[in-house]
Design an enzyme around this catalytic site. Structure first.
Site, PDB file in Angstrom:
ATOM      1  CB  THR A 133       2.732   0.565   6.546  1.00  0.00           C
ATOM      2  OG1 THR A 133       1.376   0.270   6.926  1.00  0.00           O
ATOM      3  CG2 THR A 133       3.628   0.384   7.769  1.00  0.00           C
ATOM      4  CE  LYS A 160     -19.515  14.901  26.240  1.00  0.00           C
ATOM      5  NZ  LYS A 160     -18.447  13.894  25.983  1.00  0.00           N
ATOM      6  N   GLY A 188     -24.178  15.907  20.280  1.00  0.00           N
ATOM      7  CA  GLY A 188     -23.746  14.922  19.281  1.00  0.00           C
ATOM      8  C   GLY A 188     -22.564  14.144  19.823  1.00  0.00           C
ATOM      9  CG  ASP A 218       3.601  -7.301   7.762  1.00  0.00           C
ATOM     10  OD1 ASP A 218       3.009  -6.762   6.806  1.00  0.00           O
ATOM     11  OD2 ASP A 218       3.029  -8.031   8.589  1.00  0.00           O
ATOM     12  CD  GLN A 232      -8.225   6.687   7.254  1.00  0.00           C
ATOM     13  OE1 GLN A 232      -7.851   6.502   8.401  1.00  0.00           O
ATOM     14  NE2 GLN A 232      -9.093   5.888   6.664  1.00  0.00           N
ATOM     15  NE  ARG A 287      -5.067  -4.722   5.935  1.00  0.00           N
ATOM     16  CZ  ARG A 287      -4.312  -5.459   5.130  1.00  0.00           C
ATOM     17  NH1 ARG A 287      -4.854  -6.455   4.470  1.00  0.00           N
ATOM     18  NH2 ARG A 287      -3.023  -5.208   5.012  1.00  0.00           N
ATOM     19  CG  ASP A 330       0.999  -2.594  11.052  1.00  0.00           C
ATOM     20  OD1 ASP A 330       1.862  -2.006  10.372  1.00  0.00           O
ATOM     21  OD2 ASP A 330       0.187  -3.413  10.550  1.00  0.00           O
ATOM     22  N   GLY A 342       0.821  -1.202   0.000  1.00  0.00           N
ATOM     23  CA  GLY A 342       0.000   0.000   0.000  1.00  0.00           C
ATOM     24  C   GLY A 342       0.859   1.256   0.000  1.00  0.00           C
ATOM     25  NE  ARG A 356      -2.393  -4.079  -1.123  1.00  0.00           N
ATOM     26  CZ  ARG A 356      -1.883  -3.671   0.036  1.00  0.00           C
ATOM     27  NH1 ARG A 356      -0.904  -4.369   0.594  1.00  0.00           N
ATOM     28  NH2 ARG A 356      -2.333  -2.588   0.624  1.00  0.00           N
ATOM     29  CB  SER A 357       3.551  -9.131  -6.467  1.00  0.00           C
ATOM     30  OG  SER A 357       4.777  -8.777  -5.838  1.00  0.00           O
ATOM     31  CB  VAL A 417      17.779   9.518  -5.514  1.00  0.00           C
ATOM     32  CG1 VAL A 417      18.489  10.145  -6.722  1.00  0.00           C
ATOM     33  CG2 VAL A 417      16.877   8.362  -5.963  1.00  0.00           C
ATOM     34  NE  ARG A 418      17.500  15.745  -4.891  1.00  0.00           N
ATOM     35  CZ  ARG A 418      16.953  16.948  -5.043  1.00  0.00           C
ATOM     36  NH1 ARG A 418      16.998  17.821  -4.040  1.00  0.00           N
ATOM     37  NH2 ARG A 418      16.370  17.284  -6.171  1.00  0.00           N
ATOM     38  CG  ASP A 463      -2.370  -0.030   8.834  1.00  0.00           C
ATOM     39  OD1 ASP A 463      -3.144   0.932   8.655  1.00  0.00           O
ATOM     40  OD2 ASP A 463      -2.520  -1.135   8.287  1.00  0.00           O
ATOM     41  CG  MET A 511      -7.755   3.165   6.229  1.00  0.00           C
ATOM     42  SD  MET A 511      -6.740   3.324   4.746  1.00  0.00           S
ATOM     43  CE  MET A 511      -6.733   1.629   4.188  1.00  0.00           C
TER      44      MET A 511
END
Length: 346
Positions: free
Chosen positions: A151, A239, A241, A128, A278, A197, A155, A37, A98-99, A50-51, A153, A195
Site C-alpha cells: 500500500t 518569497k 511563491g 489492512d 501516485q 486518507r 500506514d 489498491g 476490492r471486495s 514465484v522464483r 500509504d 494521497m
C-alpha cells in the site's frame, strides 16, 4: 512481541551459492494474490514469490483479481518465465479488486478453490482490508496465510515501510518540484493534495523533501486558519511563491486550505490534486528491493509453518507481525519529521 528473523544460508560467505531452505511443513504448492489498491512494487513481490518457490521446488498458483477472483476460481499456475520482465512494471500482473473479503459464503468458496488446487498456503499482497480477508481464511477455514504490506500509504503497523510507498513519494515530489517553478514564476500559492486518507506519511516526506511552507495531515487537526499567517510571513520574507502540502484525509482537504488562504490574504491560490497518479509508474529501486526481500521471506515463512502474520521490515531485518496487529495497532507518523518540516520552512 514481534518476532524478528532474517533467514540466512548455512554458509554465510558472500560467495556462497544459494542453498535450499528447510521445509518442515512439507509445502508443495502455494498461491499468491494482490488485493485492494495497486502499489508500485507488487509485481516485484509476485516475481520474488514465484522464483523463490521455484528454487525451493514449490509450485505457485497465481490468483487473478484478488479475493474476487479467488471466490470465482480464477487460478493459474505461474512459473519463472511468467514473471520475467515484470520487476520494473507498475500495477499488478495478477490484477486486483476490492471486495467483501470476509463474506462467509464467498470465503468458503475461495477456501474450497484453494483446496481443490492442493494449495498449502496463501500469500496476500495488500493493505489492512486485504489482511482482514486473509485472517478470516485462516481463522474460519484453516488456510495458512501470509500477508505482504502492499500500500502506498505506509500506514500498516509492524513495518517501517510498505511496498509502493517510496515510489508514491517520488512521484508526488516530482510534481511538487514542477509546480514550484510555476508558482514562483507567477507569484502564486499552490496547495497540493497528496494521497493518505488516514495517514500523513506521504505528505510529511513530500513536505520536507519539497521544501513546503506548511503541511496538513490527518494526525494533527490544527485549524486551517494558521496557514494564513504562514503565507503572509513567507511574502514578508521575500518569497515569490509558496507550496502547501495537504494529505487527502485532512478535514476539508486541499480546497478548504486554499479557500482559507484566498480569503485571508487575497493572493491567487491554486489547488492541484495529484490523486491516483501516485499509484502508477515504474517502482523506484527501494520498492523493488523491499518487495523482493519480503516476497522471498514470505515463501520461507510458509515453509517454516508460520501463518496469520504479515512479513514486515524493521530496522533492516525481517519481522513477523500478527495480521490482527496491523489494524488493531496504530502506526504513527514521525513526530521528528513533522517538527523538521516546520523548522525548515522559515
Amino acid at each position: 512481541m514481534t518476532d524478528q528473523h532474517t533467514p540466512a544460508a548455512p554458509n554465510d560467505a558472500l560467495t556462497a551459492e544459494p542453498t535450499r531452505h528447510p521445509n518442515p511443513s512439507g509445502v508443495r504448492r502455494i498461491a499468491v494474490l494482490t488485493s485492494g489498491g495497486d502499489a508500485p512494487g507488487m509485481n516485484a513481490a509476485i516475481r520474488a514469490v514465484v522464483r523463490t518457490a521455484t528454487f525451493e521446488g514449490i509450485e505457485v498458483v497465481g490468483v487473478r483479481r484478488g479475493f474476487s477472483g479467488l471466490h470465482r476460481g480464477e487460478l493459474q499456475i505461474l512459473g519463472p518465465r511468467d514473471v520475467a520482465n515484470t520487476i520494473q512494471r507498475g500495477g499488478t500482473i495478477l490484477l486486483t479488486a476490492r471486495s467483501h473479503t470476509g463474506a462467509p459464503r464467498k470465503a468458503a468458496r475461495g477456501a474450497q478453490h484453494l483446496r481443490d488446487w492442493n494449495v498449502d498456503g496463501l500469500i496476500v499482497i495488500g493493505g489492512d482490508g486485504s489482511f482482514h480477508g486473509a485472517h478470516y481464511l485462516q481463522q474460519e477455514h484453516g488456510i495458512p496465510v501470509i500477508g505482504l504490506p502492499g500500500t502506498i500509504d505506509n500506514d500498516l503497523y509492524g513495518t517501517d515501510h510498505t511496498i509502493g510507498y517510496f515510489t508514491a513519494v517520488e512521484t508526488a515530489l516530482d510534481a511538487v518540484d514542477k509546480l514550484r517553478d510555476t508558482g514562483a514564476s507567477h507569484e502564486r500559492i499552490f496547495v497540493i493534495e497528496v494521497m493518505g486518507r488516514h495517514a500523513g506519511h506521504i505528505a510529511l516526506d513530500v513536505a520536507v523533501a519539497g521544501g513546503a511552507e506548511e503541511v496538513f495531515i490527518p494526525e494533527d487537526a490544527k485549524d486551517v486558519s494558521c496557514v494564513v499567517d504562514v503565507v503572509k510571513q513567507s511574502v514578508a520574507k521575500g518569497k515569490t511563491g509558496s507550496i502547501i502540502i495537504v494529505a487527502e484525509g485532512y478535514p476539508g482537504g486541499a480546497q478548504g486550505v486554499a479557500d482559507a488562504i484566498q480569503a485571508g490574504t487575497g493572493m491567487e491560490t491554486r489547488v492541484s490534486i495529484l490523486g491516483h497518479i501516485q499509484r502508477g509508474g515504474s517502482p523506484v529501486s527501494s520498492d523493488r528491493v523491499l518487495a523482493s526481500r519480503l516476497g522471498e521471506a514470505s515463501v520461507y515463512a510458509l515453509m517454516e509453518g508460520r501463518s496469520d502474520v504479515m512479513i514486515g521490515r524493521q530496522n533492516h531485518g525481517i519481522a513477523y507481525v500478527p495480521l490482527s496487529d496491523t489494524w488493531e495497532k496504530r502506526k504513527d507518523v514521525s513526530r521528528d519529521l513533522y517538527r523538521c518540516a516546520k523548522t525548515l520552512s522559515i
